[in-house]
Motif scaffolding. Sequence first.
Motif, mmCIF file in Angstrom:
data_model
loop_
_atom_site.group_PDB
_atom_site.id
_atom_site.type_symbol
_atom_site.label_atom_id
_atom_site.label_comp_id
_atom_site.label_asym_id
_atom_site.label_seq_id
_atom_site.Cartn_x
_atom_site.Cartn_y
_atom_site.Cartn_z
ATOM 1 N N PHE A 175 6.241 -0.034 -3.731
ATOM 2 C CA PHE A 175 4.815 0.050 -4.067
ATOM 3 C C PHE A 175 4.193 -1.335 -4.180
ATOM 4 O O PHE A 175 3.075 -1.568 -3.697
ATOM 5 C CB PHE A 175 4.615 0.815 -5.366
ATOM 6 C CG PHE A 175 3.180 0.808 -5.831
ATOM 7 C CD1 PHE A 175 2.236 1.596 -5.188
ATOM 8 C CD2 PHE A 175 2.780 -0.002 -6.879
ATOM 9 C CE1 PHE A 175 0.907 1.583 -5.590
ATOM 10 C CE2 PHE A 175 1.458 -0.020 -7.288
ATOM 11 C CZ PHE A 175 0.516 0.768 -6.649
ATOM 12 N N SER A 176 4.890 -2.264 -4.817
ATOM 13 C CA SER A 176 4.357 -3.620 -4.964
ATOM 14 C C SER A 176 4.133 -4.272 -3.602
ATOM 15 O O SER A 176 3.129 -4.966 -3.397
ATOM 16 C CB SER A 176 5.312 -4.476 -5.809
ATOM 17 O OG SER A 176 5.390 -3.986 -7.130
ATOM 18 N N CYS A 177 5.053 -4.033 -2.672
ATOM 19 C CA CYS A 177 4.906 -4.586 -1.322
ATOM 20 C C CYS A 177 3.735 -3.938 -0.590
ATOM 21 O O CYS A 177 2.968 -4.617 0.097
ATOM 22 C CB CYS A 177 6.201 -4.400 -0.530
ATOM 23 S SG CYS A 177 7.568 -5.415 -1.106
ATOM 24 N N VAL A 178 3.600 -2.627 -0.734
ATOM 25 C CA VAL A 178 2.484 -1.904 -0.112
ATOM 26 C C VAL A 178 1.162 -2.415 -0.675
ATOM 27 O O VAL A 178 0.217 -2.727 0.058
ATOM 28 C CB VAL A 178 2.611 -0.384 -0.334
ATOM 29 C CG1 VAL A 178 1.318 0.334 0.061
ATOM 30 C CG2 VAL A 178 3.788 0.177 0.470
ATOM 31 N N ALA A 179 1.085 -2.511 -2.001
ATOM 32 C CA ALA A 179 -0.144 -2.950 -2.653
ATOM 33 C C ALA A 179 -0.495 -4.385 -2.286
ATOM 34 O O ALA A 179 -1.670 -4.722 -2.088
ATOM 35 C CB ALA A 179 -0.004 -2.812 -4.170
ATOM 36 N N HIS A 183 -4.033 -5.472 -0.425
ATOM 37 C CA HIS A 183 -4.673 -5.839 -1.691
ATOM 38 C C HIS A 183 -6.195 -5.727 -1.643
ATOM 39 O O HIS A 183 -6.826 -5.129 -2.513
ATOM 40 C CB HIS A 183 -4.259 -7.263 -2.074
ATOM 41 C CG HIS A 183 -4.982 -7.801 -3.269
ATOM 42 N ND1 HIS A 183 -6.156 -8.509 -3.166
ATOM 43 C CD2 HIS A 183 -4.710 -7.718 -4.588
ATOM 44 C CE1 HIS A 183 -6.576 -8.860 -4.369
ATOM 45 N NE2 HIS A 183 -5.715 -8.392 -5.257
ATOM 46 N N ASP A 184 -6.807 -6.314 -0.619
ATOM 47 C CA ASP A 184 -8.271 -6.334 -0.547
ATOM 48 C C ASP A 184 -8.862 -4.935 -0.423
ATOM 49 O O ASP A 184 -9.945 -4.650 -0.945
ATOM 50 C CB ASP A 184 -8.731 -7.191 0.637
ATOM 51 C CG ASP A 184 -8.396 -8.670 0.432
ATOM 52 O OD1 ASP A 184 -8.155 -9.056 -0.729
ATOM 53 O OD2 ASP A 184 -8.367 -9.417 1.424
ATOM 54 N N ASP A 185 -8.139 -4.058 0.260
ATOM 55 C CA ASP A 185 -8.647 -2.701 0.493
ATOM 56 C C ASP A 185 -8.522 -1.807 -0.734
ATOM 57 O O ASP A 185 -9.302 -0.866 -0.901
ATOM 58 C CB ASP A 185 -7.895 -2.047 1.666
ATOM 59 C CG ASP A 185 -8.150 -2.775 2.977
ATOM 60 O OD1 ASP A 185 -9.252 -3.320 3.142
ATOM 61 O OD2 ASP A 185 -7.237 -2.802 3.824
ATOM 62 N N ILE A 186 -7.535 -2.070 -1.582
ATOM 63 C CA ILE A 186 -7.270 -1.152 -2.692
ATOM 64 C C ILE A 186 -7.765 -1.655 -4.045
ATOM 65 O O ILE A 186 -7.713 -0.921 -5.026
ATOM 66 C CB ILE A 186 -5.756 -0.854 -2.813
ATOM 67 C CG1 ILE A 186 -5.002 -2.125 -3.237
ATOM 68 C CG2 ILE A 186 -5.219 -0.274 -1.517
ATOM 69 C CD1 ILE A 186 -3.547 -1.874 -3.558
ATOM 70 N N LEU A 187 -8.253 -2.900 -4.088
ATOM 71 C CA LEU A 187 -8.654 -3.469 -5.372
ATOM 72 C C LEU A 187 -9.716 -2.611 -6.060
ATOM 73 O O LEU A 187 -9.639 -2.343 -7.267
ATOM 74 C CB LEU A 187 -9.180 -4.896 -5.178
ATOM 75 C CG LEU A 187 -9.341 -5.729 -6.448
ATOM 76 C CD1 LEU A 187 -8.021 -5.810 -7.211
ATOM 77 C CD2 LEU A 187 -9.853 -7.124 -6.108
#
Length: 202
Positions: A175-179, A183-187
């Motif tokens: 999950f940390s790698c996916v996030a 990052h910019d899309d899910i913030l």
Amino acid sequence: LVSEYEYLHTGCSVEQICSITLREGIRSLQHTLNLLSPEAVEKAVDTILAARRIRLFGVGNSAVVALDMHNKLQRIGLDSHFSLDTHCQLTAAATLTQEDCAVIFSYDGTTKDMVDATRYALDSGAVVITITRYSNNPICEKGDIALYVAANESLVRSAAMSSRLAMLSMVDMIFSCVASRCHDDILGLLKRTAHIIREIKK
């Protein structure tokens, strides 16, 4: 069967049991880190991000881990799904497509329902990620991407302890790698869901 149930620590004090339990958890995490293949994790991350749908599979204690991953992926807007009903899991596996991915959790790698789910998902054309103990087992052997956790817990046990911790940590790493990758899309989603949770707690 004494060695198979040694986690019961009969005759030990509370302090000793707490110390032993934490020490075993740390040992499991360290062994999992030693087994970790960054290349395999990266492939799993690529697959999850490219998938149209992500379907998660697990029974028993592995279901707890699958549900945790589902909650994390759903929170960042990915099309994740997990059902505690094994019949629903098998149906979901059979209705996947080449655009989808399946993540199969099974510590021992031999649970019949999960072996079946792996087979159905592969027959459907989905990419299959497996998370099992480090061993030659039918689930990791059939899957496309194999991730391993430490194999230092007896397969004959009434309660998974260190194995569950290791598998949950594997979920956290993925999950940390996916996030991090998106990052910019899910913030915005993370802020919104965090706000909702705070409102629920009031």
